[in-house]
Design a protein around this motif. Structure first.
Motif, PDB file in Angstrom:
ATOM      1  N   LYS A 117       0.031   6.528  -7.751  1.00 57.21           N
ATOM      2  CA  LYS A 117      -1.218   7.327  -7.533  1.00 57.21           C
ATOM      3  C   LYS A 117      -2.073   7.340  -8.728  1.00 57.21           C
ATOM      4  O   LYS A 117      -3.374   7.301  -8.755  1.00 57.21           O
ATOM      5  CB  LYS A 117      -0.990   8.558  -7.003  1.00 57.21           C
ATOM      6  CG  LYS A 117      -0.972   8.450  -5.629  1.00 57.21           C
ATOM      7  CD  LYS A 117      -0.755   9.844  -4.589  1.00 57.21           C
ATOM      8  CE  LYS A 117       0.275  10.501  -4.963  1.00 57.21           C
ATOM      9  NZ  LYS A 117       1.908  10.114  -4.594  1.00 57.21           N
TER      10      LYS A 117
ATOM     11  N   LEU B 223       0.773  -1.121   0.025  1.00 55.11           N
ATOM     12  CA  LEU B 223       0.007  -0.118  -0.192  1.00 55.11           C
ATOM     13  C   LEU B 223       0.920   1.270   0.037  1.00 55.11           C
ATOM     14  O   LEU B 223       0.538   2.052  -0.569  1.00 55.11           O
ATOM     15  CB  LEU B 223      -0.884   0.028   1.125  1.00 55.11           C
ATOM     16  CG  LEU B 223      -1.874   1.072   1.360  1.00 55.11           C
ATOM     17  CD1 LEU B 223      -2.838   1.257   0.030  1.00 55.11           C
ATOM     18  CD2 LEU B 223      -2.848   1.222   2.589  1.00 55.11           C
ATOM     19  N   GLN B 224       2.140   1.205   0.748  1.00 51.90           N
ATOM     20  CA  GLN B 224       3.087   2.308   0.749  1.00 51.90           C
ATOM     21  C   GLN B 224       3.324   2.541  -0.645  1.00 51.90           C
ATOM     22  O   GLN B 224       3.617   3.712  -1.263  1.00 51.90           O
ATOM     23  CB  GLN B 224       3.843   2.030   1.813  1.00 51.90           C
ATOM     24  CG  GLN B 224       3.519   2.202   3.332  1.00 51.90           C
ATOM     25  CD  GLN B 224       4.673   1.987   4.165  1.00 51.90           C
ATOM     26  OE1 GLN B 224       5.588   1.396   3.938  1.00 51.90           O
ATOM     27  NE2 GLN B 224       4.352   2.597   5.358  1.00 51.90           N
TER      28      GLN B 224
ATOM     29  N   LEU C 277       0.812   4.095  -2.956  1.00 54.32           N
ATOM     30  CA  LEU C 277       0.425   5.421  -2.622  1.00 54.32           C
ATOM     31  C   LEU C 277       1.750   6.518  -2.917  1.00 54.32           C
ATOM     32  O   LEU C 277       1.461   7.487  -3.207  1.00 54.32           O
ATOM     33  CB  LEU C 277       0.096   5.828  -1.002  1.00 54.32           C
ATOM     34  CG  LEU C 277      -1.109   4.999  -0.769  1.00 54.32           C
ATOM     35  CD1 LEU C 277      -1.744   5.421   0.677  1.00 54.32           C
ATOM     36  CD2 LEU C 277      -2.502   5.554  -1.542  1.00 54.32           C
TER      37      LEU C 277
END
Length: 435
Positions: free
Chosen positions: A251, A243-244, A247
């Motif tokens: 994006k 997830l990091q 993001l």
């Protein structure tokens, strides 16, 4: 963005007899899981009017139906969280592990719905327990579609990735088709009293044997070779949280995936899950006739999805996705208006045409989303964008459609909503294409 996406092209795989066998097993394993998930959703959607009476106080028909669809919508709230959870497992541990775990939870939650007491037995606890079961379903289902698409796209030959990825939406439609036929049989052979008392529970009981079959097949398959290769090449490195990474570095693909999926989510639930209720309540079509029409439409839809998957390997995914958006922008409202005065035969033809528009999107969306993200975060990127769009536009579709009609008094009001979302999707794909 186009240069970014092209750099993430999924690596080709060599085809031989062993890999063809593996591919067939993987296709079967992915098909079963999605089939179970969408059979459940079909059962809930097609039996909405009966479930409304069983789990809610004696409100008027519209209020009870809206409450039933509200629970349907609330269960989607957990899907983005589920997408992150299953994406993390799929990208860190493996696609096979995530798919095996999700089908266990999904089948158990569905089976529990069949055992729930109704409102007359336990009062307000009945709809609350229904909501809890639906939320577990939503959480587990959020890993199913993305995981199956990721797994099949990575394992398929380069020139057939679109076709094999189309197995995922086709299996979803097959689950809906089986649900439609099964509910039609229930309506044909059970009295109204029997359906309300115990008949509606039967399709949810079937989740147990279906789930066990799906789990057995999944534990027998190997993980995606592309994922295994990536893990081997990076086993000495510290693996960041998917997830990091998404993001921090992906994006734009995440937003694009969300916007493109929005039309798919709304169209899918509006046309293939809500439509039988729409025909029954607003067009005064008999229950059995509405289910028969839905079954015919779904059969055509499955053929359309496979065909579009094949065509996407030849012509590219973006062109077909833009064409789908244009069809919905121009024809959503006219089609709803035609349905108001159409006879049964005309109604069937119109909905088959509508399903062809949706298949233009659905048949190539799975592969398109997989190609937006690299191997290390593909499951997470797909699951988060897909489930966020479904939470916002898919789960709410029946509720918003029912509300729009109740507020405006226009039975074709959902057509405006569909046209608006199609316009948003078209602009997103067009801008990504230009960039």
């Amino acid at each position: 963005m186009i240069s970014h996406i092209s750099s993430l092209t999924i690596e080709p795989n060599v085809s031989n007899d062993t890999e063809q066998t593996t591919l067939k097993r993987a296709s079967t394993a992915c098909f079963i899981g999605n089939f179970v998930e969408w059979f459940d959703y079909a059962s809930y959607g097609f039996l909405a009017t009966i479930i409304a009476v069983s789990f809610f106080p004696n409100y008027d028909t519209t209020s009870a139906l809206m409450a039933t669809f509200a629970i349907f919508a609330i269960s989607f709230i957990v899907r983005p969280l589920g997408g992150i959870f299953w994406g993390h497992i799929g990208d860190k541990i493996g696609r096979k592990t995530a798919l095996s775990m999700s089908i266990i939870i999904m089948s158990c939650a569905t089976f529990c719905i069949a055992l729930l007491p109704d409102y007359n037995s336990i009062g307000i606890m009945a709809p609350l327990l229904l909501l809890v079961a639906r939320m577990f379903q939503g959480f587990s289902a959020s890993g199913e579609y993305a995981g199956a698409a990721t797994f099949l796209t990575e394992i398929a030959p380069k020139e057939e990735k679109g076709f094999y990825a189309s197995i995922v939406p086709a299996s979803a439609a097959a689950g809906l088709l089986f649900g439609s036929i099964f509910i039609s049989i229930l309506y044909a052979f059970l009295s109204s009293a029997q359906l309300h008392e115990w008949g509606w529970r039967i399709p949810f009981l079937l989740a147990a044997p279906f789930g066990l079959i799906g789990l057995y097949i999944r534990v027998k398959i190997e993980d995606s070779p592309q994922f295994v290769k990536f893990k081997e090449e990076n086993k000495e490195k510290q693996s960041p949280i998917p997830l990091q990474v998404i993001l921090a570095h992906h994006k734009k693909p995440l937003l694009l995936g969300f916007l493109v999926t929005s039309l798919n989510a709304l169209g899918f639930y509006l046309l293939l899950s809500y439509m039988p209720t729409y025909m029954t309540v607003h067009l005064e079509v008999k229950d059995t006739t509405a289910f028969a029409i839905s079954s015919i439409v779904l059969a055509f839809y499955i053929l359309f999805v496979f065909s579009i998957g094949k065509l996407s390997d030849k012509f590219g995914r973006r062109k077909l996705l833009m064409l789908a958006s244009l069809c919905f922008i121009c024809l959503s409202i006219p089609i709803f208006i035609i349905l108001e005065s159409a006879n049964i035969f005309q109604m069937t033809l119109v909905l088959i045409l509508f399903s062809a528009f949706l298949a233009l999107n659905d048949g190539c969306l799975s592969c398109y989303l997989c190609e937006l993200f690299p191997t290390n975060v593909r499951y997470t990127g797909f699951a988060l964008s897909f489930n966020s769009a479904n939470a916002l536009f898919g789960g709410t579709a029946p509720f918003i459609a029912t509300t729009l009609i109740a507020v405006t008094g226009l039975s074709y009001a959902p057509g405006f909503y569909l046209m608006l979302i199609a316009l948003m999707t078209f602009i997103a794909i067009f801008k990504s294409y230009k960039q």
